[in-house]
Design a protein around this motif. Structure first.
Motif, PDB file in Angstrom:
ATOM      1  N   ALA A 180      36.142  36.598  41.530  1.00  0.00           N
ATOM      2  CA  ALA A 180      36.780  37.911  41.604  1.00  0.00           C
ATOM      3  C   ALA A 180      36.612  38.639  40.274  1.00  0.00           C
ATOM      4  CB  ALA A 180      38.258  37.769  41.941  1.00  0.00           C
ATOM      5  N   THR A 181      36.607  39.964  40.339  1.00  0.00           N
ATOM      6  CA  THR A 181      36.489  40.799  39.141  1.00  0.00           C
ATOM      7  C   THR A 181      37.832  41.453  38.877  1.00  0.00           C
ATOM      8  OG1 THR A 181      34.150  41.241  39.625  1.00  0.00           O
ATOM      9  CG2 THR A 181      35.259  42.702  38.069  1.00  0.00           C
ATOM     10  N   VAL A 182      38.456  41.049  37.785  1.00  0.00           N
ATOM     11  CA  VAL A 182      39.769  41.573  37.412  1.00  0.00           C
ATOM     12  C   VAL A 182      39.651  42.209  36.036  1.00  0.00           C
ATOM     13  CG1 VAL A 182      42.203  41.063  37.037  1.00  0.00           C
ATOM     14  CG2 VAL A 182      40.916  39.779  38.752  1.00  0.00           C
ATOM     15  N   ALA A 183      39.920  43.498  35.971  1.00  0.00           N
ATOM     16  CA  ALA A 183      39.860  44.234  34.703  1.00  0.00           C
ATOM     17  C   ALA A 183      41.251  44.799  34.425  1.00  0.00           C
ATOM     18  CB  ALA A 183      38.834  45.363  34.774  1.00  0.00           C
ATOM     19  N   ILE A 184      41.889  44.315  33.375  1.00  0.00           N
ATOM     20  CA  ILE A 184      43.229  44.772  33.032  1.00  0.00           C
ATOM     21  C   ILE A 184      43.255  45.164  31.572  1.00  0.00           C
ATOM     22  CG2 ILE A 184      44.465  43.475  34.792  1.00  0.00           C
ATOM     23  CD1 ILE A 184      44.943  41.284  32.805  1.00  0.00           C
ATOM     24  N   ALA A 185      44.058  46.183  31.271  1.00  0.00           N
ATOM     25  CA  ALA A 185      44.192  46.661  29.900  1.00  0.00           C
ATOM     26  C   ALA A 185      45.533  46.306  29.278  1.00  0.00           C
ATOM     27  CB  ALA A 185      44.003  48.181  29.850  1.00  0.00           C
ATOM     28  N   GLU A 186      46.498  45.925  30.114  1.00  0.00           N
ATOM     29  CA  GLU A 186      47.820  45.540  29.637  1.00  0.00           C
ATOM     30  C   GLU A 186      48.027  44.053  29.870  1.00  0.00           C
ATOM     31  OE1 GLU A 186      49.993  47.425  28.050  1.00  0.00           O
ATOM     32  OE2 GLU A 186      48.708  49.198  28.167  1.00  0.00           O
ATOM     33  N   PRO A 187      48.810  43.405  29.014  1.00  0.00           N
ATOM     34  CA  PRO A 187      49.038  41.965  29.195  1.00  0.00           C
ATOM     35  C   PRO A 187      49.740  41.670  30.511  1.00  0.00           C
ATOM     36  CG  PRO A 187      50.507  42.877  27.520  1.00  0.00           C
ATOM     37  CD  PRO A 187      49.508  43.930  27.826  1.00  0.00           C
ATOM     38  N   PRO A 188      49.264  40.694  31.268  1.00  0.00           N
ATOM     39  CA  PRO A 188      49.881  40.349  32.564  1.00  0.00           C
ATOM     40  C   PRO A 188      51.175  39.567  32.340  1.00  0.00           C
ATOM     41  CG  PRO A 188      48.052  38.885  32.099  1.00  0.00           C
ATOM     42  CD  PRO A 188      48.084  39.875  30.977  1.00  0.00           C
ATOM     43  N   LEU A 189      52.301  40.214  32.576  1.00  0.00           N
ATOM     44  CA  LEU A 189      53.589  39.581  32.281  1.00  0.00           C
ATOM     45  C   LEU A 189      53.978  38.539  33.326  1.00  0.00           C
ATOM     46  CD1 LEU A 189      55.604  42.716  31.078  1.00  0.00           C
ATOM     47  CD2 LEU A 189      54.271  41.088  29.729  1.00  0.00           C
ATOM     48  N   GLU A 190      53.565  38.717  34.571  1.00  0.00           N
ATOM     49  CA  GLU A 190      53.915  37.776  35.629  1.00  0.00           C
ATOM     50  C   GLU A 190      52.660  37.426  36.421  1.00  0.00           C
ATOM     51  OE1 GLU A 190      57.637  38.351  37.752  1.00  0.00           O
ATOM     52  OE2 GLU A 190      58.092  40.049  36.464  1.00  0.00           O
ATOM     53  N   ALA A 191      51.702  36.829  35.733  1.00  0.00           N
ATOM     54  CA  ALA A 191      50.422  36.509  36.374  1.00  0.00           C
ATOM     55  C   ALA A 191      50.574  35.437  37.445  1.00  0.00           C
ATOM     56  CB  ALA A 191      49.426  36.050  35.315  1.00  0.00           C
ATOM     57  N   ARG A 192      51.595  34.579  37.351  1.00  0.00           N
ATOM     58  CA  ARG A 192      51.743  33.506  38.341  1.00  0.00           C
ATOM     59  C   ARG A 192      52.095  34.037  39.726  1.00  0.00           C
ATOM     60  NH1 ARG A 192      57.175  32.283  39.003  1.00  0.00           N
ATOM     61  NH2 ARG A 192      58.591  33.327  37.532  1.00  0.00           N
ATOM     62  N   LYS A 193      52.481  35.306  39.821  1.00  0.00           N
ATOM     63  CA  LYS A 193      52.804  35.905  41.111  1.00  0.00           C
ATOM     64  C   LYS A 193      51.617  36.645  41.727  1.00  0.00           C
ATOM     65  CE  LYS A 193      57.706  36.549  40.055  1.00  0.00           C
ATOM     66  NZ  LYS A 193      58.836  37.525  39.979  1.00  0.00           N
ATOM     67  N   LEU A 194      50.467  36.562  41.091  1.00  0.00           N
ATOM     68  CA  LEU A 194      49.282  37.298  41.555  1.00  0.00           C
ATOM     69  C   LEU A 194      48.296  36.330  42.190  1.00  0.00           C
ATOM     70  CD1 LEU A 194      47.718  39.998  41.637  1.00  0.00           C
ATOM     71  CD2 LEU A 194      46.768  39.402  39.403  1.00  0.00           C
ATOM     72  N   ARG A 195      47.803  36.679  43.375  1.00  0.00           N
ATOM     73  CA  ARG A 195      46.788  35.904  44.075  1.00  0.00           C
ATOM     74  C   ARG A 195      45.635  36.834  44.437  1.00  0.00           C
ATOM     75  NH1 ARG A 195      51.600  34.204  46.332  1.00  0.00           N
ATOM     76  NH2 ARG A 195      51.290  35.555  48.149  1.00  0.00           N
ATOM     77  N   VAL A 196      44.455  36.485  43.939  1.00  0.00           N
ATOM     78  CA  VAL A 196      43.263  37.317  44.147  1.00  0.00           C
ATOM     79  C   VAL A 196      42.173  36.424  44.723  1.00  0.00           C
ATOM     80  CG1 VAL A 196      41.573  38.847  43.090  1.00  0.00           C
ATOM     81  CG2 VAL A 196      43.919  38.783  42.207  1.00  0.00           C
ATOM     82  N   ALA A 197      41.626  36.806  45.876  1.00  0.00           N
ATOM     83  CA  ALA A 197      40.587  36.021  46.538  1.00  0.00           C
ATOM     84  C   ALA A 197      39.214  36.370  45.975  1.00  0.00           C
ATOM     85  CB  ALA A 197      40.629  36.270  48.046  1.00  0.00           C
ATOM     86  N   GLU A 198      38.223  35.599  46.372  1.00  0.00           N
ATOM     87  CA  GLU A 198      36.866  35.795  45.863  1.00  0.00           C
ATOM     88  C   GLU A 198      36.287  37.122  46.362  1.00  0.00           C
ATOM     89  OE1 GLU A 198      34.089  32.965  47.263  1.00  0.00           O
ATOM     90  OE2 GLU A 198      34.899  32.895  49.288  1.00  0.00           O
ATOM     91  N   GLY A 199      35.470  37.720  45.498  1.00  0.00           N
ATOM     92  CA  GLY A 199      34.827  38.978  45.853  1.00  0.00           C
ATOM     93  C   GLY A 199      35.702  40.190  45.719  1.00  0.00           C
ATOM     94  N   ALA A 200      36.970  40.030  45.346  1.00  0.00           N
ATOM     95  CA  ALA A 200      37.872  41.170  45.198  1.00  0.00           C
ATOM     96  C   ALA A 200      37.615  41.876  43.868  1.00  0.00           C
ATOM     97  CB  ALA A 200      39.324  40.717  45.286  1.00  0.00           C
ATOM     98  N   LEU A 201      37.955  43.156  43.833  1.00  0.00           N
ATOM     99  CA  LEU A 201      37.793  43.978  42.637  1.00  0.00           C
ATOM    100  C   LEU A 201      39.132  44.627  42.312  1.00  0.00           C
ATOM    101  CD1 LEU A 201      36.014  45.334  40.464  1.00  0.00           C
ATOM    102  CD2 LEU A 201      35.484  47.117  42.131  1.00  0.00           C
ATOM    103  N   VAL A 202      39.707  44.268  41.184  1.00  0.00           N
ATOM    104  CA  VAL A 202      41.000  44.799  40.748  1.00  0.00           C
ATOM    105  C   VAL A 202      40.791  45.484  39.405  1.00  0.00           C
ATOM    106  CG1 VAL A 202      43.397  44.260  40.203  1.00  0.00           C
ATOM    107  CG2 VAL A 202      42.189  42.914  41.928  1.00  0.00           C
ATOM    108  N   LEU A 203      41.049  46.802  39.368  1.00  0.00           N
ATOM    109  CA  LEU A 203      40.754  47.601  38.173  1.00  0.00           C
ATOM    110  C   LEU A 203      42.047  48.135  37.563  1.00  0.00           C
ATOM    111  CD1 LEU A 203      37.710  49.627  39.540  1.00  0.00           C
ATOM    112  CD2 LEU A 203      37.641  47.587  38.108  1.00  0.00           C
ATOM    113  N   SER A 204      42.509  47.500  36.509  1.00  0.00           N
ATOM    114  CA  SER A 204      43.658  47.983  35.723  1.00  0.00           C
ATOM    115  C   SER A 204      44.873  48.275  36.597  1.00  0.00           C
ATOM    116  CB  SER A 204      43.275  49.240  34.929  1.00  0.00           C
ATOM    117  OG  SER A 204      42.201  48.973  34.069  1.00  0.00           O
ATOM    118  N   ALA A 205      45.069  47.463  37.602  1.00  0.00           N
ATOM    119  CA  ALA A 205      46.225  47.644  38.486  1.00  0.00           C
ATOM    120  C   ALA A 205      47.422  46.876  37.934  1.00  0.00           C
ATOM    121  CB  ALA A 205      45.903  47.176  39.895  1.00  0.00           C
ATOM    122  N   GLN A 206      48.618  47.312  38.314  1.00  0.00           N
ATOM    123  CA  GLN A 206      49.849  46.655  37.907  1.00  0.00           C
ATOM    124  C   GLN A 206      50.491  45.999  39.113  1.00  0.00           C
ATOM    125  OE1 GLN A 206      52.489  49.182  35.699  1.00  0.00           O
ATOM    126  NE2 GLN A 206      50.861  50.058  34.465  1.00  0.00           N
TER     127      GLN A 206
END
Length: 273
Positions: A189-215
Motif C-alpha cells: 500500500a502507498t501511504v503518504a502522511i505529513a503529520e505524525p500518526p497518533l493512533e496508527a494501531r487503529k488504521l488498517r490499509v489493504a494492499e494496493g490502496a492509496l492514502v494521501l495525507s488523510a487523517q
C-alpha cells in the motif's frame, strides 16, 4: 466573565508528562546520533584515514567527535559551521591532511566523505524510525484511557517524526513504520502522511490502496485498491471498501461501498462513472 481555573494537579501532571516525553525523545536522538558516528568512524577506519603523521584516526577516544556528531544530527547542517568553531575543530585542515596522507585527490576524498555521510545519516534515520516506533507502540494509551501515556506518546511522535520518518512518506518504509506503531498496513500500500500518526494501531490499509495525507480519527479500514484523497478526514468506524474513492478534503463518516465514491463535507456518496 469568570476566569477558567485549572486544578494545580492537572497542570503538574501535564508538565511531568511533557518533560518525560522531551527526555525520551532527546535520549532517542542522541543514541541514534552516536550510532551514526560509530558508522562513520568504522567506515573511516576501514579506508585507513590517517593524519599528517601517519597515525590512524582514533575516533573512539575523541570526545569532540561524539559532540560534533550529536550537534550536527540534532540541529542540522546550518549549525555545523558554528559547532566546529565551538569545539575547536578545523575541518578543512583535517580534510587536507587526511587526503594528502592517503595520497588521493581532494575530489576523490570529497566523494568518499559524501558517501560516508549518506550512510551514517541513513543509519541515524533508520535507527530513529524503528526505535521511536517501538517505543510509541509500548506506550499504549488513548485520549480517554491512560491519557498520560497518550500525552507522552503524542509528544514523542511530534518530536521524532519530522526528523526522519516523515521523509519515508509514500514508500514501503512508511508502511513498515506504521506497522511498528501497531497498525495493520500492507507493504504494497502507498501511504503518504505529513503529520505524525497518533493512533496508527487503529488504521488498517489493504494492499494496493492509496492514502494521501488523510487523517484517521479512530478505527478505520481502507480496502484493496481504494483511494483516499489528500487532506481527507475519516471519522471513527469508517470503512472504505475495495475500489472505492474518498475525494480530497472530504469527510467520511459512513461506509463507502465498493466501486463508489464519497465527495464533500459532509460526504455524499455517488456512483462512479
Amino acid at each position: 466573565q469568570q476566569p477558567i481555573r485549572v486544578p494545580t494537579g492537572l497542570l503538574s501532571r501535564d508538565l511531568a508528562g511533557d518533560m518525560a516525553a522531551l527526555l525520551l525523545a532527546l535520549a532517542l536522538q542522541l543514541s541514534c546520533a552516536c550510532l551514526a558516528y560509530c558508522v562513520f568512524g568504522v567506515l573511516a577506519q576501514a579506508q585507513g584515514f590517517r593524519d599528517s603523521t601517519g597515525t590512524c584516526w582514533q575516533w573512539r577516544s575523541q570526545a569532540e567527535g561524539w559532540l560534533f556528531a550529536a550537534a550536527w544530527l540534532l540541529f542540522g547542517p546550518p549549525v555545523m559551521a558554528s559547532a566546529d568553531v565551538l569545539l575547536g575543530l578545523d575541518l578543512a585542515t583535517y580534510a587536507d591532511q587526511v587526503a594528502s596522507a592517503m595520497g588521493v585527490s581532494q575530489w576523490e576524498f570529497g566523494l568518499r566523505i559524501a558517501g560516508m555521510v549518506v550512510l551514517s545519516f541513513a543509519a541515524y534515520g533508520w535507527a530513529l524510525t524503528l526505535s521511536s516506533a517501538l517505543l510509541c507502540r509500548i506506550l499504549r494509551g488513548s485520549r480517554r484511557l491512560n491519557s498520560s501515556l497518550f500525552q507522552v506518546r503524542r509528544l514523542v511522535l511530534r518530536l521524532t517524526f519530522p526528523r526522519y520518518p516523515a521523509q519515508l512518506s509514500g514508500t514501503w518504509a512508511m508502511a513498515l513504520y506504521l506497522r511498528g506503531l501497531g497498525g495493520s498496513v500492507s507493504l504494497n500500500a502507498t501511504v503518504a502522511i505529513a503529520e505524525p500518526p497518533l493512533e496508527a494501531r487503529k488504521l488498517r490499509v489493504a494492499e494496493g490502496a492509496l492514502v494521501l495525507s488523510a487523517q484517521a480519527l479512530g478505527e478505520c479500514e481502507v480496502g484493496k485498491g481504494s483511494v483516499v484523497g489528500a487532506d481527507a478526514v475519516m471519522l471513527p468506524h469508517t470503512e472504505v471498501e475495495a475500489g472505492a474513492v474518498v475525494g480530497a478534503m472530504s469527510v467520511a463518516g459512513r461506509p463507502v461501498r465498493a466501486d463508489s465514491q464519497l465527495i464533500g463535507n459532509p460526504g455524499v456518496i455517488m456512483r462512479r462513472a
